[in-house]
Design a protein around this motif. Structure first.
Motif, PDB file in Angstrom:
ATOM      1  N   TRP A  57       0.906  -1.325   0.284  1.00  0.00           N
ATOM      2  CA  TRP A  57      -0.174  -0.039  -0.014  1.00  0.00           C
ATOM      3  C   TRP A  57       0.904   1.222   0.170  1.00  0.00           C
ATOM      4  N   TRP A  58       1.765   1.109  -0.732  1.00  0.00           N
ATOM      5  CA  TRP A  58       2.714   2.324  -1.308  1.00  0.00           C
ATOM      6  C   TRP A  58       3.610   2.964   0.026  1.00  0.00           C
ATOM      7  N   VAL A  59       3.889   2.096   0.864  1.00  0.00           N
ATOM      8  CA  VAL A  59       4.646   2.584   1.843  1.00  0.00           C
ATOM      9  C   VAL A  59       6.209   2.211   2.036  1.00  0.00           C
ATOM     10  N   ASP A 115       0.505  11.182  13.216  1.00  0.00           N
ATOM     11  CA  ASP A 115       1.110   9.702  13.218  1.00  0.00           C
ATOM     12  C   ASP A 115       0.224   8.970  12.063  1.00  0.00           C
ATOM     13  N   ASN A 116      -0.250   9.671  11.259  1.00  0.00           N
ATOM     14  CA  ASN A 116      -0.915   8.963   9.945  1.00  0.00           C
ATOM     15  C   ASN A 116      -1.113  10.021   8.957  1.00  0.00           C
ATOM     16  N   GLY A 117      -1.322   9.296   7.501  1.00  0.00           N
ATOM     17  CA  GLY A 117      -1.743  10.474   6.556  1.00  0.00           C
ATOM     18  C   GLY A 117      -2.880  11.347   6.734  1.00  0.00           C
ATOM     19  N   SER A 118      -3.966  10.456   7.021  1.00  0.00           N
ATOM     20  CA  SER A 118      -5.060  11.200   7.028  1.00  0.00           C
ATOM     21  C   SER A 118      -5.157  12.313   8.110  1.00  0.00           C
ATOM     22  N   SER A 119      -4.404  11.911   9.369  1.00  0.00           N
ATOM     23  CA  SER A 119      -4.643  12.821  10.412  1.00  0.00           C
ATOM     24  C   SER A 119      -3.625  14.302   9.902  1.00  0.00           C
ATOM     25  N   ALA A 120      -2.735  13.815   9.287  1.00  0.00           N
ATOM     26  CA  ALA A 120      -1.905  15.042   8.641  1.00  0.00           C
ATOM     27  C   ALA A 120      -2.428  15.916   7.767  1.00  0.00           C
ATOM     28  N   VAL A 121      -3.492  15.469   7.017  1.00  0.00           N
ATOM     29  CA  VAL A 121      -4.363  16.445   6.202  1.00  0.00           C
ATOM     30  C   VAL A 121      -5.211  17.065   7.180  1.00  0.00           C
ATOM     31  N   GLU A 122      -5.827  16.295   8.210  1.00  0.00           N
ATOM     32  CA  GLU A 122      -6.517  17.221   8.864  1.00  0.00           C
ATOM     33  C   GLU A 122      -5.882  18.285   9.584  1.00  0.00           C
ATOM     34  N   ALA A 148      -9.877  13.581  -6.272  1.00  0.00           N
ATOM     35  CA  ALA A 148      -8.673  13.717  -5.290  1.00  0.00           C
ATOM     36  C   ALA A 148      -8.862  12.583  -4.319  1.00  0.00           C
ATOM     37  N   TYR A 149      -7.815  12.115  -3.721  1.00  0.00           N
ATOM     38  CA  TYR A 149      -7.955  11.319  -2.537  1.00  0.00           C
ATOM     39  C   TYR A 149      -7.039  11.857  -1.379  1.00  0.00           C
ATOM     40  N   HIS A 150      -7.362  12.205  -0.200  1.00  0.00           N
ATOM     41  CA  HIS A 150      -6.519  12.672   0.933  1.00  0.00           C
ATOM     42  C   HIS A 150      -6.784  12.134   2.184  1.00  0.00           C
ATOM     43  N   GLY A 151      -7.611  10.808   2.287  1.00  0.00           N
ATOM     44  CA  GLY A 151      -7.645   9.900   3.469  1.00  0.00           C
ATOM     45  C   GLY A 151      -9.012   9.862   3.617  1.00  0.00           C
ATOM     46  N   GLU A 152      -9.264   9.168   4.712  1.00  0.00           N
ATOM     47  CA  GLU A 152     -10.556   8.705   5.257  1.00  0.00           C
ATOM     48  C   GLU A 152     -11.418   9.370   6.343  1.00  0.00           C
ATOM     49  N   LEU A 213      -3.997  19.843  -2.979  1.00  0.00           N
ATOM     50  CA  LEU A 213      -3.762  18.897  -4.159  1.00  0.00           C
ATOM     51  C   LEU A 213      -2.675  17.874  -3.916  1.00  0.00           C
ATOM     52  N   GLU A 214      -2.859  16.483  -4.659  1.00  0.00           N
ATOM     53  CA  GLU A 214      -1.710  15.615  -4.730  1.00  0.00           C
ATOM     54  C   GLU A 214      -1.030  16.072  -6.057  1.00  0.00           C
ATOM     55  N   PRO A 215       0.119  16.470  -5.764  1.00  0.00           N
ATOM     56  CA  PRO A 215       0.884  16.957  -7.181  1.00  0.00           C
ATOM     57  C   PRO A 215       1.410  15.907  -7.767  1.00  0.00           C
ATOM     58  N   ALA A 247       0.199  20.885  -0.378  1.00  0.00           N
ATOM     59  CA  ALA A 247       0.547  19.508  -1.406  1.00  0.00           C
ATOM     60  C   ALA A 247       0.694  18.561  -0.458  1.00  0.00           C
ATOM     61  N   ASP A 248      -0.329  17.717  -0.885  1.00  0.00           N
ATOM     62  CA  ASP A 248      -0.325  16.380  -0.307  1.00  0.00           C
ATOM     63  C   ASP A 248       0.558  15.290  -0.818  1.00  0.00           C
ATOM     64  N   GLU A 249       1.891  15.306  -0.263  1.00  0.00           N
ATOM     65  CA  GLU A 249       3.029  14.388  -0.683  1.00  0.00           C
ATOM     66  C   GLU A 249       3.064  13.114  -0.025  1.00  0.00           C
ATOM     67  N   ILE A 250       1.788  12.705   0.457  1.00  0.00           N
ATOM     68  CA  ILE A 250       1.670  11.464   1.286  1.00  0.00           C
ATOM     69  C   ILE A 250       2.078  10.265   0.243  1.00  0.00           C
ATOM     70  N   MET A 251       1.639  10.081  -0.791  1.00  0.00           N
ATOM     71  CA  MET A 251       2.177   9.140  -1.611  1.00  0.00           C
ATOM     72  C   MET A 251       3.284   9.623  -2.555  1.00  0.00           C
ATOM     73  N   THR A 252       3.294  10.620  -3.117  1.00  0.00           N
ATOM     74  CA  THR A 252       4.385  11.253  -4.007  1.00  0.00           C
ATOM     75  C   THR A 252       5.708  11.518  -3.493  1.00  0.00           C
ATOM     76  N   SER A 276       3.937  11.096   4.609  1.00  0.00           N
ATOM     77  CA  SER A 276       3.699   9.930   5.546  1.00  0.00           C
ATOM     78  C   SER A 276       4.045   8.838   4.672  1.00  0.00           C
ATOM     79  N   LYS A 277       3.448   7.810   4.554  1.00  0.00           N
ATOM     80  CA  LYS A 277       3.856   6.536   3.746  1.00  0.00           C
ATOM     81  C   LYS A 277       5.067   6.247   3.620  1.00  0.00           C
ATOM     82  N   GLY A 278       5.890   6.697   2.605  1.00  0.00           N
ATOM     83  CA  GLY A 278       7.275   6.372   2.275  1.00  0.00           C
ATOM     84  C   GLY A 278       8.559   6.922   3.623  1.00  0.00           C
TER      85      GLY A 278
HETATM   86  C1  LIG Z   1      -2.479   7.417   1.666  1.00  0.00           C
HETATM   87  C2  LIG Z   1      -2.916   8.729   1.489  1.00  0.00           C
HETATM   88  C3  LIG Z   1      -3.608   9.486   2.315  1.00  0.00           C
HETATM   89  C4  LIG Z   1      -3.759   8.895   3.721  1.00  0.00           C
HETATM   90  O1  LIG Z   1      -2.848   8.577   4.690  1.00  0.00           O
HETATM   91  P1  LIG Z   1      -3.413   7.224   5.733  1.00  0.00           P
HETATM   92  O2  LIG Z   1      -2.237   7.000   6.357  1.00  0.00           O
HETATM   93  O3  LIG Z   1      -3.854   5.982   4.808  1.00  0.00           O
HETATM   94  O4  LIG Z   1      -4.436   7.847   6.481  1.00  0.00           O
HETATM   95  C5  LIG Z   1      -3.596  10.892   2.133  1.00  0.00           C
HETATM   96  N1  LIG Z   1      -3.293  11.363   1.010  1.00  0.00           N
HETATM   97  C6  LIG Z   1      -2.873  10.792   0.042  1.00  0.00           C
HETATM   98  C7  LIG Z   1      -2.293  11.339  -1.282  1.00  0.00           C
HETATM   99  C8  LIG Z   1      -2.771   9.295  -0.031  1.00  0.00           C
HETATM  100  O5  LIG Z   1      -2.130   8.676  -0.897  1.00  0.00           O
END
Ligand SMILES: *Cc1c(COP(=O)(O)O)cnc(C)c1O
Length: 439
Positions: A57-59, A115-122, A148-152, A213-215, A247-252, A276-278
């Motif tokens: 899952w991209w981590v 401590d996780n991606g969604s929380s960073a976006v929040e 777009a996707y920024h978490g749940e 945005l997700e760049p 810039a949501d670079e959680i995946m990029t 986050s992630k990587g």
């Molecule tokens: C995965 C992802 C998130 C959410 O991160 P989680 O750790 O799964 O909550 C947010 N933004 C982007 C771009 C993601 O790929």
């Protein structure tokens, strides 16, 4: 089936509710219990191994059970496992924050641990809103891209636009608006999308706190890709209209797009960056919100002025996670990762050409270490992803399509022979769909 895999699966299904899953699917679709992992491979309890082509899952960046990262975590474990980060601090958090400031775009000077991606976006959304409030302006709307996707979590879901995840919760969401994402990777598509962005900002910027945005790559939105020109334009326009750019670079982030951060392709510095992630090489949950001195200063005053950012999570800045991140960055420093990745990406590009010729393939796109194969002619209810997923597992490859999009996002340690196998299995899986259709 008396296999060990099966025994664990049965015990699992008695008690575990899995993420992003219709649990009834597991009446027919077996879970894959993983016993151990090393490098690119996951090993199950029945002696099968699987190439992890989606980095769990991209981590995962440098393979499972990576020696450098393992060593650092083990040493940290005997030193300090965790301490609160309010009123206290520790060396891994300090060192990591300095490193992150030195490698991210120039204006990003402060690091807020989450401590996780969604929380960073929040946290980034709250900070942006709160910044404007501290400046005497109430701007309650967030702007984001279609698809777009920024978490749940509720705030992150609000700025997302993948109906599958969002629609059900619509009545619960916070104020949000979407502008069209560039429709493809061309410069013209970016230009067109920037026109619409400017029109919306012209009209609504008084109410919009931030544009998130997700760049370059929209991950969960099916690996949709667009040109770096859009980022240049978005930075210019958000500045012009006094709206933050997140810039949501959680995946990029961390080399996925070919450069260390996707923003570097456009040479822009956003007001906030979420990572986050990587970040921890795929080891432990950790995330950060990076921001500018200007944002930081808007919160800096006497306590009774009530402008502080009173946001926290229990595991904020966990030392074990911070050393995993430091080890990950050390691997980047001591090796030519981005160069080697560029060669691997070129090789993947050459090899996937063969897949393009299949009649059910609409398009293949690539950006750095992300390659996506979009299929055509299938309805969501056909769930072709499951067919490919199940077939690939029988061949020792973990592929997990997003709807009609099959993608590769492998750990950077992937070797050429693994790439050959990954692509051969994807080719066979996609061809089988064609013969199934004819049946
Ligand atoms: C995965 C992802 C998130 C959410 O991160 P989680 O750790 O799964 O909550 C947010 N933004 C982007 C771009 C993601 O790929």
């Amino acid at each position: 089936m008396n296999s060990e895999n099966n025994r664990i699966m049965q015990r699992d299904l008695e008690v575990i509710w899995h993420p992003c899953t219709q649990m009834k699917d597991h009446e027919t679709l077996p879970l894959v219990p993983i016993k151990s992992a090393k490098g690119i491979y996951l090993y199950d309890f029945d002696g099968n191994k699987y190439i992890d082509t989606i980095s769990s899952w991209w981590v995962n960046l440098f393979g499972h059970a990576n020696e450098t990262i393992n060593e650092k975590i083990k040493a940290q474990l005997d030193t300090l496992e965790h301490v609160l980060l309010a009123g206290f601090t520790h060396e891994p958090a300090v060192e990591l924050a300095h490193k992150l400031v030195s490698i991210t775009p120039i204006a990003l000077k402060k690091v807020f641990y989450v401590d996780n991606g969604s929380s960073a976006v929040e946290a980034a959304l709250k900070m942006s809103y709160h910044y404007h409030l501290n400046q005497g302006r109430c701007k309650p709307i967030f702007l984001s891209l279609t698809n777009a996707y920024h978490g749940e979590t509720i705030g992150a879901l609000s700025v997302g636009d993948v109906a599958l995840y969002k629609k059900t919760y619509e009545p619960l969401l916070i104020s949000n608006m979407q502008v069209p994402v560039p429709k493809d990777q061309s410069k013209e598509a970016s230009k067109e999308a920037l026109c619409t962005l400017e029109n919306i900002l012209k009209e609504k910027s008084d109410e919009i706190a931030a544009f998130i945005l997700e760049p370059l790559i929209q991950g969960a939105g099916g690996m949709h890709m667009y040109h770096a020109d859009y980022l240049i334009g978005a930075r210019y326009l958000t500045q012009k209209y006094n709206v933050h750019l997140i810039a949501d670079e959680i995946m990029t982030g961390f080399g996925r797009t070919g450069l260390m951060f996707a923003c570097e392709h456009a040479n822009i510095s956003p007001d906030f960056m979420t990572l986050s992630k990587g970040l921890t090489g795929g080891y432990l949950p950790l995330s950060v919100v990076m921001t500018t001195e200007e944002v930081y200063q808007a919160f800096y005053c006497d306590y009774n002025e009530h402008k502080a950012f009173l946001h926290s999570h229990s595991y904020t800045g966990n030392p074990l996670a911070c050393v995993a991140a430091l080890a990950t960055l050390e691997i980047f420093e001591n090796n030519n990762i981005l160069e080697e990745n560029a060669a691997k990406a070129r090789y993947i590009k050459e090899k996937v050409e063969k897949i393009k010729s299949l009649q059910n393939v609409k398009e293949i796109r690539q950006q750095g270490m992300v390659t996506a194969i979009e299929l055509k002619g299938y309805e969501p209810k056909e769930r072709i992803g499951i067919h490919i997923y199940e077939y690939a597992l029988t061949q020792g490859v973990l592929l997990r399509p997003l709807g009609n999009v099959i993608y590769f996002m492998p750990p950077y340690i992937i070797e050429y022979e693994h790439i050959d196998k990954m692509i051969a299995v994807a080719y066979e899986g996609i061809s089988q769909l064609l013969s199934k259709k004819r049946e």
